[in-house]
Scaffold this motif. Structure first.
Motif, PDB file in Angstrom:
ATOM      1  N   LYS A  34       0.837  -1.211   0.000  1.00  0.00           N
ATOM      2  CA  LYS A  34       0.000   0.000   0.000  1.00  0.00           C
ATOM      3  C   LYS A  34       0.867   1.254   0.000  1.00  0.00           C
ATOM      4  CE  LYS A  34      -4.113  -1.919   2.185  1.00  0.00           C
ATOM      5  NZ  LYS A  34      -4.984  -1.880   3.371  1.00  0.00           N
ATOM      6  N   GLN A  35       1.954   1.233   0.779  1.00  0.00           N
ATOM      7  CA  GLN A  35       2.857   2.380   0.833  1.00  0.00           C
ATOM      8  C   GLN A  35       3.525   2.603  -0.526  1.00  0.00           C
ATOM      9  OE1 GLN A  35       6.095   1.885   3.573  1.00  0.00           O
ATOM     10  NE2 GLN A  35       6.873   3.960   3.271  1.00  0.00           N
ATOM     11  N   ALA A  90       1.046   4.121  -2.948  1.00  0.00           N
ATOM     12  CA  ALA A  90       0.807   5.540  -2.671  1.00  0.00           C
ATOM     13  C   ALA A  90       1.946   6.396  -3.205  1.00  0.00           C
ATOM     14  CB  ALA A  90       0.637   5.759  -1.172  1.00  0.00           C
ATOM     15  N   LYS A  96       1.775   6.726  -7.072  1.00  0.00           N
ATOM     16  CA  LYS A  96       0.653   7.538  -7.563  1.00  0.00           C
ATOM     17  C   LYS A  96       0.967   9.034  -7.537  1.00  0.00           C
ATOM     18  CE  LYS A  96      -3.484   4.818  -6.772  1.00  0.00           C
ATOM     19  NZ  LYS A  96      -4.762   4.779  -6.053  1.00  0.00           N
ATOM     20  N   LYS A  97       1.948   9.437  -6.721  1.00  0.00           N
ATOM     21  CA  LYS A  97       2.263  10.855  -6.591  1.00  0.00           C
ATOM     22  C   LYS A  97       2.855  11.382  -7.889  1.00  0.00           C
ATOM     23  CE  LYS A  97       3.013  10.810  -1.654  1.00  0.00           C
ATOM     24  NZ  LYS A  97       3.955  11.028  -0.558  1.00  0.00           N
ATOM     25  N   GLN A 140      -1.773  17.732  -2.013  1.00  0.00           N
ATOM     26  CA  GLN A 140      -2.413  16.553  -1.446  1.00  0.00           C
ATOM     27  C   GLN A 140      -3.026  15.745  -2.582  1.00  0.00           C
ATOM     28  OE1 GLN A 140      -3.463  19.698  -0.521  1.00  0.00           O
ATOM     29  NE2 GLN A 140      -2.370  19.931   1.391  1.00  0.00           N
ATOM     30  N   GLU A 141      -3.623  14.631  -2.248  1.00  0.00           N
ATOM     31  CA  GLU A 141      -4.230  13.781  -3.260  1.00  0.00           C
ATOM     32  C   GLU A 141      -5.658  14.232  -3.535  1.00  0.00           C
ATOM     33  OE1 GLU A 141      -3.739   9.647  -3.033  1.00  0.00           O
ATOM     34  OE2 GLU A 141      -1.744   9.778  -2.198  1.00  0.00           O
TER      35      GLU A 141
END
Length: 70
Positions: free
Chosen positions: A11-12, A15, A18-19, A55-56
């Protein structure tokens, strides 16, 4: 079956991948945007803007320019 540590790491990693980096707009691109916006406003077309946020969070704005003032 996966260990909780592996799931957390996956998951990390997802994430992080995706940035996206903040886009850098040069002077020529800014002028192209200005021309496009001016044209859309002159023919009364709606404009849709996507704004980069750190932020997302993604914000889409739809702007409609009405030239007839009463």
């Amino acid at each position: 079956m996966m260990l909780p540590e592996h799931v957390a790491r996956l998951k990390q990693d997802l994430a992080v991948t995706k940035k996206t980096d903040k886009p850098i707009i040069d002077e020529q691109q800014a002028e192209e945007f200005e021309v496009t916006i001016a044209y859309a406003m002159s023919v009364n077309n709606p404009l849709i803007f996507s704004i980069f946020m750190i932020q997302e969070l993604s914000i889409n704005l739809k702007v409609s320019h009405n030239t007839s003032i009463r």
